[in-house]
Design a protein around this motif. Structure first.
Motif, mmCIF file in Angstrom:
data_model
loop_
_atom_site.group_PDB
_atom_site.id
_atom_site.type_symbol
_atom_site.label_atom_id
_atom_site.label_comp_id
_atom_site.label_asym_id
_atom_site.label_seq_id
_atom_site.Cartn_x
_atom_site.Cartn_y
_atom_site.Cartn_z
ATOM 1 N N ALA A 224 45.892 37.907 32.306
ATOM 2 C CA ALA A 224 46.299 37.201 33.524
ATOM 3 C C ALA A 224 45.522 35.897 33.651
ATOM 4 O O ALA A 224 46.064 34.856 34.047
ATOM 5 N N MET A 225 44.234 35.951 33.300
ATOM 6 C CA MET A 225 43.403 34.757 33.412
ATOM 7 C C MET A 225 43.875 33.674 32.447
ATOM 8 O O MET A 225 43.987 32.508 32.827
ATOM 9 N N THR A 226 44.168 34.085 31.195
ATOM 10 C CA THR A 226 44.624 33.074 30.234
ATOM 11 C C THR A 226 45.978 32.502 30.638
ATOM 12 O O THR A 226 46.321 31.401 30.238
ATOM 13 N N LEU A 227 46.734 33.242 31.456
ATOM 14 C CA LEU A 227 48.037 32.736 31.901
ATOM 15 C C LEU A 227 47.899 31.823 33.113
ATOM 16 O O LEU A 227 48.897 31.366 33.658
ATOM 17 N N GLY A 228 46.663 31.599 33.541
ATOM 18 C CA GLY A 228 46.442 30.605 34.587
ATOM 19 C C GLY A 228 46.044 31.165 35.939
ATOM 20 O O GLY A 228 45.949 30.419 36.914
ATOM 21 N N ALA A 229 45.810 32.486 36.042
ATOM 22 C CA ALA A 229 45.473 33.066 37.336
ATOM 23 C C ALA A 229 43.990 32.868 37.654
ATOM 24 O O ALA A 229 43.149 32.997 36.776
ATOM 25 N N SER A 230 43.703 32.558 38.916
ATOM 26 C CA SER A 230 42.312 32.460 39.349
ATOM 27 C C SER A 230 41.762 33.873 39.488
ATOM 28 O O SER A 230 42.508 34.847 39.465
ATOM 29 N N ARG A 231 40.442 33.981 39.659
ATOM 30 C CA ARG A 231 39.829 35.309 39.752
ATOM 31 C C ARG A 231 40.444 36.127 40.879
ATOM 32 O O ARG A 231 40.729 37.306 40.728
ATOM 33 N N GLN B 202 42.169 39.859 31.523
ATOM 34 C CA GLN B 202 41.923 38.666 30.704
ATOM 35 C C GLN B 202 43.232 37.940 30.416
ATOM 36 O O GLN B 202 43.291 36.712 30.449
ATOM 37 N N ARG C 16 46.942 40.398 41.976
ATOM 38 C CA ARG C 16 48.189 40.667 41.267
ATOM 39 C C ARG C 16 48.052 41.709 40.151
ATOM 40 O O ARG C 16 49.038 42.307 39.746
ATOM 41 N N VAL C 17 46.849 41.864 39.611
ATOM 42 C CA VAL C 17 46.708 42.755 38.453
ATOM 43 C C VAL C 17 45.751 43.925 38.730
ATOM 44 O O VAL C 17 46.141 45.087 38.659
ATOM 45 N N THR D 228 43.415 35.747 42.266
ATOM 46 C CA THR D 228 44.805 36.090 41.942
ATOM 47 C C THR D 228 44.843 37.246 40.949
ATOM 48 O O THR D 228 45.686 38.132 41.054
#
Lengths: 264, 350
Positions: free
Chosen positions: A164-171, A162, A177-178, A173
């Motif tokens: 990573a998502m709030t930091l701008g990553a697409s699903r 979550q 990355r995570v 990504t």
């Protein structure tokens, strides 16, 4: 941490001895200079290891097994990771059925699978095909990978995704990355266990291999039905060494407890 | 007009309303806390603002833009999670750089901004460590740096200090406020710790059972709690059940206050008073007689429990360097009439 009492320690020692003794014995026998399966007493010899490499059919079978196990383990990872994500993350109709289906090859005896595949391959004219052999192995090793992937996912802190998502990553990504790096121990552990299972598999492979695609265990079995000499011990010792090296590498990189017991 | 607005926002989970019809307007640069017990809907509210939970109804606006249906990765808000949610396989610097990488910020600028942010949270020397090599307070600051480096319009903090020990928590409260002041980011913090909410917020929003029951500055919340629940949840409070009668409020036969209340004589009322608004007097003086039942020394002040006809009353006595009344000693209690709040009803506190 609870300490083990003397009786428990003795029991553990006996269990370990019981498991390891046959492996130790076969490895020792492999070094015999004699023509029979005896423990080397006076001299050690590498003649039976040399003998293995003088049998080109064994070398070919070893190559086949190596390829087969590598490809089957990789394909099963490619199937088990998305399947594990779906089963872990979502509640959908047929989820339990899918989970059951993926695990069913663990329950069905390999003998039964072997007969079934033999019949199927004969029907569709796939007898002797390496690709179909790979497929049959994928089916029996995928459950192992799926189990480890699911274990890794259940121990995963979803808030990292979550974040990573709030930091701008697409699903995608987020996954790349995570999620993937965080469950990598489970994925690689799954791959290795799948590899070992595929490399070892005999019962089903007897039915679905052809002379061109014969695997090492099948070749060994065929050889052993005719004659038993210390060359079998040498091949076994080589297989044990290969497996042990792979497990050692995995333990060094990720720690086996972490993969098999779960995140600490 | 608020910078961040919630209008009639609700979230229903399988027929159960976690958040009901919530309205809130947060000004630019403001530090607002969502305070409430667990299960009151405060975290769900925060997750709806972050975009991690989709509201069942209502509208969320940011700087005049409707973001209700916008994906979390498009909102660009900074979120600090309760578990910190650091990426365990990345170093501190890589963690902080992640948001900038996603924004395709060039390498040189990225490095500069990461270094700046790590300096702000006093972690410059730990940039190459992994999260598992850090203490709880350090991880917390990494999480804040990671959320702030993308220069978000709003910073969302979910129980950011709850995993820290008491002393560190207090330090981090000052730290958090210092960072927020120096960056000037609009901040919303979820907490169940009333002291934390009171100490660092510009305004506190109290949530009870999915509703926002009071939105006020900390001192007003403390002095004028809107509900019986808030009275007891925020700070310590004495609650005395009494009857409104001739001449004032009678508790257990003693007339305590003559504060006017808009109720008929003979109805049940509840009187509220804070422990620090009560003063100790020698026996026979004051408005109410009692006997000290127990005494705690808390450094800055003493907390006494005084047994009276109206029940046990907590009294906070500032530490002046002298011991107040001992346990078992009879004393009198006094207060300014204005500090006793009286309201109709039995005052069913939570």
């Amino acid at each position: 941490m609870q300490k083990n009492g003397p009786v428990a320690l003795l029991f553990h020692a006996l269990v370990v001895a019981f498991v390891l003794a046959p492996l130790v014995v076969i490895c020792l026998v492999a070094f015999t200079p004699e023509n029979t399966l005896t423990m080397p007493t006076t001299a050690f010899s590498l003649r039976w290891f040399r003998a293995v490499f003088e049998h080109p059919d064994f070398v070919t079978a070893f190559g086949n097994s190596l390829w087969l196990a590598t490809i089957a383990a990789s394909i099963s990872v490619a199937i088990a990771v998305p399947a594990g994500l779906a089963i872990d993350r979502y509640r959908f109709p047929g989820r339990d059925a899918l989970n059951g289906l993926f695990l069913s090859p663990l329950i069905i005896p390999h003998l039964v699978l072997g007969v079934a595949f033999l019949r199927l391959f004969a029907l569709i004219g796939a007898t002797g095909s390496f690709a179909w052999l790979v497929l049959s192995h994928v089916i029996i090793v995928t459950p192992y990978v799926l189990r480890l992937v699911l274990a890794a996912l259940s121990g995963l802190d979803r808030s990292a995704e979550q974040a990573a998502m709030t930091l701008g990553a697409s699903r995608f990504t987020v996954f790349r990355r995570v999620t993937a790096p965080m469950i990598l121990p489970g994925i690689s552990g799954g791959w290795l266990i799948a590899f070992i299972n595929s490399f070892d598999e005999l019962t089903m492979s007897i039915f679905v291999t052809s002379p061109a695609t014969v695997t090492l265990p099948v070749r060994m079995y065929m050889y052993a039905t005719e004659s038993i000499d210390p060359m079998m011990a040498a091949v076994s010792a080589l297989m044990i060494a290969l497996t042990a090296l792979a497990m050692l590498a995995l333990d060094r990189v990720f720690g086996l407890d972490k993969i098999l017991v779960g995140e600490k | 007009m608020g910078f961040l607005t919630l209008e009639g926002v609700s979230k229903v989970y399988g027929g159960l309303a976690a958040v009901r019809d919530v309205d809130l307007a947060v000004a630019r640069g403001e530090f607002v806390s969502l305070l409430g017990p667990s299960g009151c809907g405060k975290t769900t509210t925060l997750q709806m603002i972050a975009g991690l939970v989709e509201p069942t109804a209502g509208r969320i606006g940011l700087d005049g833009r409707d973001i209700t249906r916008e994906k979390p990765n498009r909102r660009g808000l900074g979120v600090v999670f309760q578990s910190y949610a650091l990426f365990p396989h990345m170093t501190v610097a890589e963690n902080v750089a992640f948001g900038l990488e996603m924004r395709k910020v060039p390498r040189a600028e990225r490095d500069r901004r990461v270094a700046e942010m790590l300096a702000l949270v006093h972690l410059a020397n730990l940039a190459e460590r992994y999260p598992r090599q850090l203490s709880g307070g350090q991880r917390q600051r990494v999480a804040i740096a990671r959320a702030l480096v993308i220069a978000p319009p709003v910073l969302l903090l979910d129980e950011p200090l709850s995993n820290l020990d008491a002393k560190l928590r207090e330090e981090m409260q000052f730290e958090l406020r210092r960072i927020q002041r120096s960056v000037g980011t609009t901040t919303i913090m979820v907490t169940h710790d009333q002291a934390e909410a009171l100490s660092i917020s510009d305004r506190v929003v109290v949530m009870e059972a999915g509703r926002m029951t009071q939105i006020d500055a900390p001192y007003r919340l403390y002095e004028q709690p809107a509900t019986a629940f808030i009275s007891t949840f925020v700070g310590k409070m004495n609650r005395l059940a009494g009857v409104w009668g001739d001449g004032g409020v009678a508790v257990a036969g003693t007339v305590l206050a003559s504060a006017p209340a808009d109720v008929a004589a003979g109805t049940a009322v509840t009187a509220w008073i804070r422990p620090e608004k009560l003063h100790l007097r020698p026996m026979g003086e004051g408005r109410l007689a009692g006997r000290v039942a127990s005494r705690f020394f808390l450094g800055g002040h003493w907390l006494l429990t005084v047994g009276t006809e109206a029940g046990d009353i907590l009294v906070s006595v500032p530490n002046t360097g002298e011991e107040p009344a001992r346990e078992g000693e009879p004393i009198g209690l006094d207060w300014e009439p204005a500090s006793l709040r009286v309201e109709a009803g039995a005052g069913a506190a939570a």
